[in-house]
Design a protein around this motif. Structure first.
Motif, short mmCIF file in Angstrom:
data_model
loop_
_atom_site.label_atom_id
_atom_site.label_comp_id
_atom_site.label_asym_id
_atom_site.label_seq_id
_atom_site.Cartn_x
_atom_site.Cartn_y
_atom_site.Cartn_z
N ILE A 263 0.82 -1.21 0.00
CA ILE A 263 0.00 0.00 0.00
C ILE A 263 0.85 1.26 0.00
O ILE A 263 0.39 2.32 -0.44
CB ILE A 263 -0.96 -0.03 1.21
CG1 ILE A 263 -2.15 0.90 0.95
CG2 ILE A 263 -0.23 0.33 2.51
CD1 ILE A 263 -3.29 0.70 1.91
N ASP A 264 2.12 1.16 0.43
CA ASP A 264 2.99 2.34 0.48
C ASP A 264 3.96 2.42 -0.69
O ASP A 264 4.85 3.27 -0.72
CB ASP A 264 3.78 2.35 1.79
CG ASP A 264 4.69 1.13 1.93
OD1 ASP A 264 4.52 0.16 1.15
OD2 ASP A 264 5.56 1.15 2.82
N ALA A 265 3.79 1.56 -1.70
CA ALA A 265 4.75 1.49 -2.80
C ALA A 265 4.61 2.68 -3.75
O ALA A 265 3.51 3.05 -4.15
CB ALA A 265 4.56 0.19 -3.59
N ASP A 266 5.75 3.27 -4.10
CA ASP A 266 5.82 4.32 -5.13
C ASP A 266 6.53 3.68 -6.32
O ASP A 266 7.72 3.90 -6.54
CB ASP A 266 6.58 5.52 -4.59
CG ASP A 266 6.78 6.61 -5.63
OD1 ASP A 266 6.19 6.51 -6.72
OD2 ASP A 266 7.54 7.56 -5.36
N VAL A 267 5.78 2.88 -7.08
CA VAL A 267 6.42 2.11 -8.14
C VAL A 267 6.86 2.99 -9.30
O VAL A 267 7.85 2.73 -9.95
CB VAL A 267 5.50 0.97 -8.62
CG1 VAL A 267 4.30 1.49 -9.36
CG2 VAL A 267 6.27 -0.02 -9.47
N TYR A 268 6.14 4.03 -9.61
CA TYR A 268 6.59 5.02 -10.58
C TYR A 268 5.77 6.29 -10.40
O TYR A 268 4.63 6.38 -10.79
CB TYR A 268 6.45 4.53 -12.03
CG TYR A 268 6.91 5.58 -13.03
CD1 TYR A 268 8.26 5.91 -13.12
CD2 TYR A 268 6.00 6.28 -13.82
CE1 TYR A 268 8.68 6.90 -14.01
CE2 TYR A 268 6.42 7.26 -14.71
CZ TYR A 268 7.76 7.57 -14.80
OH TYR A 268 8.19 8.55 -15.67
N ALA A 293 -3.32 2.84 4.73
CA ALA A 293 -2.38 3.78 4.11
C ALA A 293 -2.00 4.88 5.11
O ALA A 293 -2.85 5.39 5.83
CB ALA A 293 -3.00 4.39 2.87
N ASN A 294 -0.74 5.23 5.12
CA ASN A 294 -0.21 6.27 5.99
C ASN A 294 -0.45 7.63 5.34
O ASN A 294 0.08 7.91 4.27
CB ASN A 294 1.28 6.05 6.21
CG ASN A 294 1.94 7.15 7.03
OD1 ASN A 294 1.29 8.06 7.51
ND2 ASN A 294 3.25 7.06 7.17
N ALA A 331 -7.74 11.89 9.28
CA ALA A 331 -6.95 10.67 9.46
C ALA A 331 -5.61 10.95 10.14
O ALA A 331 -4.80 10.03 10.32
CB ALA A 331 -6.72 9.99 8.12
N GLY A 332 -5.37 12.22 10.49
CA GLY A 332 -4.15 12.56 11.21
C GLY A 332 -3.03 13.11 10.37
O GLY A 332 -1.88 13.20 10.84
N ALA A 333 -3.30 13.48 9.12
CA ALA A 333 -2.24 14.01 8.25
C ALA A 333 -1.63 15.27 8.86
O ALA A 333 -2.32 16.12 9.42
CB ALA A 333 -2.79 14.32 6.87
N ASP A 334 -0.32 15.37 8.76
CA ASP A 334 0.45 16.49 9.32
C ASP A 334 0.42 17.66 8.35
O ASP A 334 1.02 17.60 7.27
CB ASP A 334 1.88 16.03 9.57
CG ASP A 334 2.76 17.11 10.19
OD1 ASP A 334 2.26 18.23 10.40
OD2 ASP A 334 3.94 16.81 10.43
N ARG A 335 -0.26 18.75 8.73
CA ARG A 335 -0.37 19.90 7.85
C ARG A 335 0.90 20.74 7.83
O ARG A 335 1.02 21.66 7.03
CB ARG A 335 -1.58 20.75 8.23
CG ARG A 335 -1.43 21.50 9.52
CD ARG A 335 -2.70 22.30 9.85
NE ARG A 335 -3.79 21.43 10.26
CZ ARG A 335 -5.07 21.74 10.11
NH1 ARG A 335 -5.41 22.87 9.54
NH2 ARG A 335 -6.01 20.92 10.54
#
Length: 364
Positions: A263-268, A293-294, A331-335
């Motif tokens: 779920i955290d993959a940045d494949v391209y 997902a983070n 969801a807790g995202a850091d602004r």
């Protein structure tokens, strides 16, 4: 010979870079233009000038400033004036079969303007609906790129092929549409190639009869960095997850994760969550967050000078995706998190892109 249709030198500088990038990618039309000329910036200048009938780049700079029929036809297209376009090609009927810079014909240029009327004029006067420029790009690829379902239907009804490839193996109009998450147009364009990423983008993993085939297409233009897809099963799965997310195909996300996609993959150039946020897809964003997902996962995105070390919140802010911004914050995202290129917060990204409501929300 190619016909110039713009009079600014910078435009041809960009076309030379794009031509070189396609040759590096192994696109047949671009390689044919270079022939035995070195694949360098200087070589790209040489072949672009010679393709326009000029001895060198300096001669091309003079050549492009002289008004010519092809340029006048292009201007009519840009002005979205079908009457003027019809008058020009009635005087010079050869124009509908002529090619401009990098092999672009008038039909392909008309598709880029999103005006169905000028497209109709050209088709009715004999334009080749399946003409490919040096990148392999057709008018149908352009409709897929911009997400123009009405234009795509028009082209399909007039005989446009869905199997022609651009910018690499498997670069069909469907692939181009799915890359950008343009599912409304994608749903008109068949299922070719039948790999896992197109199946995921269409929301039906059963369509993946050849999961790894036709993945040579990976970037829509030279603004994206070079990369070479492999047949690594993990890479294939990770890429499919990203393509499912950007096309809001929540029905297949869980199954791809069950099969081993990360779920955290940045494949391209972009994690699944980054693409969902950029596209403003509430369902996909919510589903990915629920699946673990983070929200502060860093990723690349777009060209190297666009997204390095960015988060989903940066991308949602850039596009003013207010509902997704709220979802990520909940969801807790850091602004306060900053990206790697500009050391800018999501609020900074919103402000830079004139997204006032998003900037206010993130600055609250």
């Amino acid at each position: 010979m190619w016909h110039p249709f713009r009079d600014d030198v910078q435009y041809y500088e960009e076309r030379a870079r794009g031509l070189l990038a396609s040759a590096w990618d192994g696109v047949p039309g671009a390689l044919e233009v270079f022939d035995d000329v070195p694949l360098t910036e200087e070589g790209a200048h040489i072949v672009l000038a010679q393709a326009h009938g000029c001895e060198d780049w300096k001669a091309l700079e003079t050549h492009i400033r002289r008004p010519r029929p092809f340029a006048r036809a292009y201007q009519a297209i840009e002005m979205q004036n079908p009457g003027e376009l019809k008058a020009i090609i009635t005087r010079d009927p050869w124009l509908v079969k002529a090619s401009g810079t990098n092999g672009n014909d008038l039909l392909g240029l008309a598709a880029a303007t999103e005006d169905e009327r000028v497209v109709e004029v050209l088709l009715n006067d004999g334009a080749d609906i399946n003409h490919q420029n040096v990148h392999g790009w057709t008018a149908l690829h352009q409709a897929a790129y911009v997400n123009l379902p009405r234009l795509a239907r028009l082209l399909l009804d007039r005989g446009a092929r869905t199997d022609l490839e651009a910018r690499g193996a498997g670069g069909t109009p469907l692939t181009v549409a799915l890359f950008w998450g343009n599912r409304e147009t994608a749903e008109l364009l068949g299922t070719d190639p039948p790999n896992l990423r197109t199946a995921a983008g269409l929301g039906d993993l059963g369509l993946a009869t050849d999961p790894e085939a036709g993945r040579g297409y990976y970037r829509p233009h030279s603004g994206f960095p070079r990369w070479w897809p492999t047949d690594d099963p993990q890479e294939v799965l990770d890429e499919a997850l990203s393509w499912a997310a950007r096309n809001d195909r929540t029905e297949v996300l869980k199954e791809l994760l069950r099969r081993g996609a990360r779920i955290d993959a940045d494949v391209y150039r972009g994690t699944a969550l980054a693409w969902a946020a950029y596209r403003g897809l509430e369902n996909a964003t919510r589903a990915l967050l629920d699946l673990g997902a983070n929200p502060d996962q860093r990723t690349t995105f777009g060209g190297p000078m666009h997204g390095e070390g960015v988060t989903a919140l940066h991308l949602a802010a850039e596009r003013g995706q207010l509902s997704v911004i709220r979802m990520l914050l909940d969801a807790g995202a850091d602004r306060t998190i900053t990206d790697a290129n500009f050391e800018a917060t999501p609020a900074n990204w919103a402000g830079h892109n004139d997204q006032g409501e998003a900037q206010a929300l993130l600055s609250a």
